[in-house]
Design a protein around this motif. Structure first.
Motif, PDB file in Angstrom:
ATOM      1  N   VAL A 177      61.257  -4.972 -53.408  1.00  0.00           N
ATOM      2  CA  VAL A 177      61.641  -3.694 -52.785  1.00  0.00           C
ATOM      3  C   VAL A 177      62.953  -3.805 -52.001  1.00  0.00           C
ATOM      4  O   VAL A 177      63.321  -2.903 -51.250  1.00  0.00           O
ATOM      5  N   ARG A 237      59.643   1.806 -48.846  1.00  0.00           N
ATOM      6  CA  ARG A 237      59.680   0.554 -49.622  1.00  0.00           C
ATOM      7  C   ARG A 237      58.617  -0.423 -49.121  1.00  0.00           C
ATOM      8  O   ARG A 237      57.956  -1.099 -49.911  1.00  0.00           O
ATOM      9  N   ILE A 270      61.046  -0.602 -59.963  1.00  0.00           N
ATOM     10  CA  ILE A 270      59.856  -1.339 -59.503  1.00  0.00           C
ATOM     11  C   ILE A 270      58.767  -1.253 -60.574  1.00  0.00           C
ATOM     12  O   ILE A 270      58.116  -2.243 -60.901  1.00  0.00           O
TER      13      ILE A 270
END
Ligand code: ATP
Length: 281
Positions: A122, A142, A180
């Motif tokens: 992150v 995050r 992600i």
């Protein structure tokens, strides 16, 4: 793995008003699946039933073939990222991220390794010792994502995670979320009322309205072939015209008289009735 997460005729009422009304859908392993609809259509309630925070009145939920309807939240291999981050204010970033593994009693070495992996994922390596109050909204989100992913859930539920961020940061975080997802491959279920967010992020989208599912499809199919006026209006609001079908010109091609436009050639994936009634294009 087409039957990874199955929602089977799930209903929920509050004060005898149906909020989720016999909803069924199947979510595939590894996809980003969005629940999209106007405020109050029941998408958060459905997500909370998947998390285990709310019990359905009827219907069943299956994950990997196992009935999870009666499992409490902590027993489900599912984690949630909330709009308001829900970080522990007195714990720093790495302590927040480590929390789940500490509760699971994992070794120090393992936790240290996983914290580093998550901070890298992150992009928060430089903030490991900061407190939540010292972070921006995007940074807090995050951390919340890292904290939810560190236990390696099979499904990550995201409840309007970007709603509190300004437009520019929201757009940036959307591409970060995609990155992600590509990295971890976890199934994401993403609740939003924002069409652009859903269209840009999702493999498939369920469009909901008043507790029911109107259409489940890819972003492209929803945009090009909405099944009804609600979906057409909700996904792309500037392209509805009222007209009368005058002639069939091909298998899926019709000549439609539109007030102010004259005759318009229109493609339709459904059978339209000649001269009989007005139709929306
Ligand atoms: P939003 O985008 O505004 O969050 P939503 O589609 O996620 O909307 P829900 O939060 O699922 O909608 O709520 C659907 C309806 O159920 C709303 O009318 C809401 O007021 C009602 N509702 C939700 N939770 C409860 C509750 N615990 N008790 C009573 N009514 C509730």
């Amino acid at each position: 793995m087409s039957d990874f997460l199955v929602i089977d005729q799930v209903s929920k009422s509050f004060d005898s008003s149906p909020v989720v009304d016999s909803v069924s859908m199947t979510i595939r392993q590894g996809e980003v699946f969005s629940l999209l609809g106007p405020s109050g259509c029941g998408k958060t309630t459905l997500l909370r039933m998947l998390a285990g925070f709310i019990r359905p009145d009827s219907g069943r939920l299956f994950l990997n073939g196992k009935d999870i309807t009666d499992l409490p939240p902590e027993k489900r291999p599912v984690n949630t990222v909330f709009q308001n981050y829900a970080l522990f204010p007195h714990l720093n970033v790495q302590e927040n991220i480590a929390f789940g593994l500490q509760m699971a009693g994992r070794s120090r070495a393992f936790i240290a390794h996983e914290i580093e992996r998550m901070l890298t994922l992150v992009k928060m390596m430089d903030y490991a010792h900061s407190l939540p109050a010292q972070l921006s909204g995007g940074q807090k989100q995050r951390v919340a994502i890292a904290r939810a992913l560190i236990n390696q859930p099979q499904v990550l539920l995201l409840d309007e995670p970007l709603a509190a961020l300004d437009l520019k940061l929201r757009q940036h975080m959307l591409s970060e979320l995609s990155a992600i997802h590509r990295e971890v491959g976890t199934t994401f279920i993403y609740v939003t009322h924002d069409q652009e967010e859903a269209l840009s992020l999702s493999d498939r989208i369920a469009v909901m309205n008043q507790g029911c599912v109107e259409q489940i499809d890819t972003p492209r199919a929803l945009y090009n072939d909405p099944v009804n006026e609600f979906v057409a209006g909700f996904i792309g609001d500037a392209n509805l015209m009222l007209g009368i079908v005058r002639e069939r010109c091909g298998e899926n091609l019709f000549l439609v008289e539109v007030t102010g436009w004259g005759g318009v050639l229109a493609q339709a994936s459904v059978e339209l009735e000649l001269d009989r009634k007005s139709t929306r294009l």
